[in-house]
Design a protein around this motif. Structure first.
Motif, PDB file in Angstrom:
ATOM      1  N   VAL A 228       0.838  -1.201   0.000  1.00 46.14           N
ATOM      2  CA  VAL A 228       0.000   0.000   0.000  1.00 46.14           C
ATOM      3  C   VAL A 228       0.873   1.251   0.000  1.00 46.14           C
ATOM      4  N   ALA A 229       1.950   1.237   0.782  1.00 49.35           N
ATOM      5  CA  ALA A 229       2.864   2.385   0.830  1.00 49.35           C
ATOM      6  C   ALA A 229       3.521   2.610  -0.533  1.00 49.35           C
ATOM      7  N   VAL A 230       3.861   1.528  -1.235  1.00 49.97           N
ATOM      8  CA  VAL A 230       4.448   1.645  -2.577  1.00 49.97           C
ATOM      9  C   VAL A 230       3.450   2.279  -3.545  1.00 49.97           C
ATOM     10  N   ILE A 231       2.194   1.850  -3.474  1.00 56.54           N
ATOM     11  CA  ILE A 231       1.155   2.429  -4.334  1.00 56.54           C
ATOM     12  C   ILE A 231       1.018   3.926  -4.073  1.00 56.54           C
ATOM     13  N   PHE A 232       1.034   4.312  -2.787  1.00 57.84           N
ATOM     14  CA  PHE A 232       0.972   5.735  -2.449  1.00 57.84           C
ATOM     15  C   PHE A 232       2.180   6.478  -3.019  1.00 57.84           C
ATOM     16  N   SER A 233       3.367   5.901  -2.839  1.00 53.25           N
ATOM     17  CA  SER A 233       4.606   6.577  -3.252  1.00 53.25           C
ATOM     18  C   SER A 233       4.680   6.738  -4.759  1.00 53.25           C
ATOM     19  N   VAL A 234       4.161   5.762  -5.504  1.00 48.36           N
ATOM     20  CA  VAL A 234       4.245   5.799  -6.961  1.00 48.36           C
ATOM     21  C   VAL A 234       3.092   6.601  -7.574  1.00 48.36           C
ATOM     22  N   CYS A 235       1.882   6.397  -7.048  1.00 50.11           N
ATOM     23  CA  CYS A 235       0.693   6.943  -7.703  1.00 50.11           C
ATOM     24  C   CYS A 235       0.221   8.292  -7.154  1.00 50.11           C
ATOM     25  N   PHE A 236       0.298   8.493  -5.853  1.00 55.79           N
ATOM     26  CA  PHE A 236      -0.359   9.651  -5.250  1.00 55.79           C
ATOM     27  C   PHE A 236       0.587  10.759  -4.805  1.00 55.79           C
ATOM     28  N   PRO A 238       3.743  11.776  -5.820  1.00 57.95           N
ATOM     29  CA  PRO A 238       4.310  12.646  -6.858  1.00 57.95           C
ATOM     30  C   PRO A 238       3.294  13.643  -7.409  1.00 57.95           C
ATOM     31  N   CYS A 239       2.045  13.190  -7.541  1.00 57.38           N
ATOM     32  CA  CYS A 239       0.989  14.060  -8.039  1.00 57.38           C
ATOM     33  C   CYS A 239       0.728  15.216  -7.065  1.00 57.38           C
ATOM     34  N   ALA A 240       0.759  14.928  -5.763  1.00 53.33           N
ATOM     35  CA  ALA A 240       0.540  15.970  -4.755  1.00 53.33           C
ATOM     36  C   ALA A 240       1.663  16.998  -4.771  1.00 53.33           C
ATOM     37  N   VAL A 241       2.904  16.537  -4.931  1.00 53.15           N
ATOM     38  CA  VAL A 241       4.053  17.453  -4.993  1.00 53.15           C
ATOM     39  C   VAL A 241       3.937  18.357  -6.222  1.00 53.15           C
ATOM     40  N   ALA A 242       3.591  17.778  -7.371  1.00 52.72           N
ATOM     41  CA  ALA A 242       3.443  18.568  -8.594  1.00 52.72           C
ATOM     42  C   ALA A 242       2.287  19.552  -8.475  1.00 52.72           C
ATOM     43  N   VAL A 264       4.154  18.674 -16.317  1.00 50.33           N
ATOM     44  CA  VAL A 264       4.646  17.723 -15.305  1.00 50.33           C
ATOM     45  C   VAL A 264       3.486  17.218 -14.458  1.00 50.33           C
ATOM     46  N   TYR A 265       2.622  18.139 -14.057  1.00 53.45           N
ATOM     47  CA  TYR A 265       1.462  17.765 -13.233  1.00 53.45           C
ATOM     48  C   TYR A 265       0.551  16.782 -13.965  1.00 53.45           C
ATOM     49  N   ASP A 266       0.244  17.080 -15.239  1.00 53.00           N
ATOM     50  CA  ASP A 266      -0.620  16.180 -16.006  1.00 53.00           C
ATOM     51  C   ASP A 266       0.039  14.816 -16.218  1.00 53.00           C
ATOM     52  N   ALA A 267       1.366  14.810 -16.408  1.00 50.42           N
ATOM     53  CA  ALA A 267       2.080  13.538 -16.577  1.00 50.42           C
ATOM     54  C   ALA A 267       2.003  12.704 -15.298  1.00 50.42           C
ATOM     55  N   LEU A 268       2.152  13.353 -14.150  1.00 50.64           N
ATOM     56  CA  LEU A 268       2.086  12.624 -12.879  1.00 50.64           C
ATOM     57  C   LEU A 268       0.647  12.226 -12.542  1.00 50.64           C
ATOM     58  N   MET A 269      -0.322  12.983 -13.024  1.00 53.94           N
ATOM     59  CA  MET A 269      -1.712  12.554 -12.885  1.00 53.94           C
ATOM     60  C   MET A 269      -1.945  11.264 -13.658  1.00 53.94           C
ATOM     61  N   VAL A 270      -1.363  11.189 -14.852  1.00 56.18           N
ATOM     62  CA  VAL A 270      -1.452   9.957 -15.643  1.00 56.18           C
ATOM     63  C   VAL A 270      -0.777   8.807 -14.895  1.00 56.18           C
ATOM     64  N   LEU A 271       0.355   9.089 -14.256  1.00 58.92           N
ATOM     65  CA  LEU A 271       1.029   8.067 -13.451  1.00 58.92           C
ATOM     66  C   LEU A 271       0.142   7.588 -12.308  1.00 58.92           C
ATOM     67  N   SER A 272      -0.656   8.497 -11.742  1.00 57.55           N
ATOM     68  CA  SER A 272      -1.527   8.117 -10.618  1.00 57.55           C
ATOM     69  C   SER A 272      -2.596   7.113 -11.033  1.00 57.55           C
ATOM     70  N   PHE A 273      -2.905   7.054 -12.346  1.00 56.84           N
ATOM     71  CA  PHE A 273      -3.892   6.080 -12.820  1.00 56.84           C
ATOM     72  C   PHE A 273      -3.376   4.643 -12.722  1.00 56.84           C
ATOM     73  N   MET A 274      -2.080   4.491 -12.451  1.00 61.66           N
ATOM     74  CA  MET A 274      -1.488   3.151 -12.353  1.00 61.66           C
ATOM     75  C   MET A 274      -2.032   2.361 -11.167  1.00 61.66           C
TER      76      MET A 274
END
Length: 337
Positions: A228-236, A238-242, A264-274
């Protein structure tokens, strides 16, 4: 009339993309996420409904995460369509707000249910032997319904007013709905992540103190929290920082920097869909029979046999090694005496 038309044109300008190549790449990534996520989540839904009968098998919370992921997958084709047209968001205000509402609802539901699962493992490990109220709550379908209802007041601000690109904070002064939406966005990521870090550290600390015989169960609990922590670190995260960086440059009115940070923000939003692709990792750790049931139904027979054989070999090797250790320790003690 001229002023209103000018404002509308300005709003539409902020919805347009500044680098077509970037968004073509992002639309390709989202297409891949959809093509992988749709069959994956449909197959997981099949397992929970027809094999586990989740309402009887203590899998209610896991099913809710699957439902949240399915909501997200359903939104992805619209994102691809807008990016291909050269727009960050739909120019239709109602479609724009509906999309943001669905994304907020998905993110809030995924985070809420994942954190509750982590808290359940935390209480099982750290407060072993005491009554675990989280476990009692997570078995109840009614509690799951209450969580969805509680998420609605946090998501409704996306529907309150018309705002450019569903993303106007920093352009309109003193707008309560925009400010509340930003507070919800950051708090629903940062606060749960702090809770997850705390649970992970405590479980790891507890694991180090336990004897060899108890460690297998504890390792699985640790794997749930770490996943769960990995999912947060990868998906959520980075998006919050951007998002924080975007608000900062917007409030400073640095237009050139904003054009870059928006991408950058839109790219990390796309990453959050992972998260719709990574969540099945949590199901495997949370439910001991999920992986076996999934392989039985969807894995080819010859590949399933090979995986079974590999697991049996690994289990036998581990058991033999543990037995040798337990037999050799008393002999060492006798020699020392």
């Amino acid at each position: 009339m001229g002023t209103n038309a000018s404002a509308a044109d300005n709003n539409l300008h902020h919805c347009n993309i500044s680098n077509a190549r970037t968004y073509n790449v992002l639309s390709g990534i989202i297409t891949g996420q959809f093509l992988l996520g749709l069959p994956l989540n449909l197959s997981v839904l099949y397992i929970f409904i027809f094999r586990f009968k989740f309402w009887k098998n203590k899998s209610v919370f896991l099913f809710n995460i699957v439902a949240a992921d399915f909501l997200l997958v359903a939104c992805l084709p619209a994102k691809v369509y807008n990016y291909q047209l050269g727009q960050r968001r739909s120019p239709n205000h109602w479609m724009c707000k509906a999309m943001l509402f669905m994304l907020f609802l998905n993110r809030g539901a995924s985070i809420a249910f994942l954190v509750i699962l982590s808290l359940d493992r935390y209480f099982n490990v750290v407060y072993l032997g005491r009554r675990n109220y989280v476990k009692v709550l997570k078995k109840s379908p009614e509690i799951s319904g209450v969580i969805w209802l509680l998420l609605l007041p946090l998501t409704i601000p996306t529907m309150v007013k018309t705002f450019e690109c569903c993303n106007s904070h920093g352009r309109d002064d003193n707008d309560i709905a925009d400010t509340f939406r930003e507070v919800v966005f950051f708090s629903q990521i940062i606060i749960p992540f702090i809770i997850l870090l705390y649970c992970t550290v405590r479980i790891v600390h507890r694991l180090k103190k336990k004897t060899v015989g108890e460690k297998a169960k504890l390792r699985r609990a640790m794997c749930v929290v770490v996943a769960v922590a990995v999912i947060f670190s990868v998906c959520f995260l980075p998006c919050a920082v951007a998002r924080a960086a975007l608000l900062f440059v917007r409030l400073k009115e640095w237009q050139e920097a904003e054009d870059v940070v928006v991408q950058v923000y839109d790219a990390l939003m796309v990453l959050s869909f992972m998260d719709c692709l990574l969540d099945p990792m949590v199901y495997c750790f949370c439910h001991s029979g999920f992986k076996d049931a999934y392989l039985d139904v969807f894995c080819p027979a010859f590949l399933h046999k090979k995986l079974r054989k590999a697991e049996t070999t690994t289990t036998t090797t581990t058991t033999t090694t543990s037995a040798v250790r337990s037999l050799s320790l008393p002999m060492v003690e006798k020699l020392q005496v």
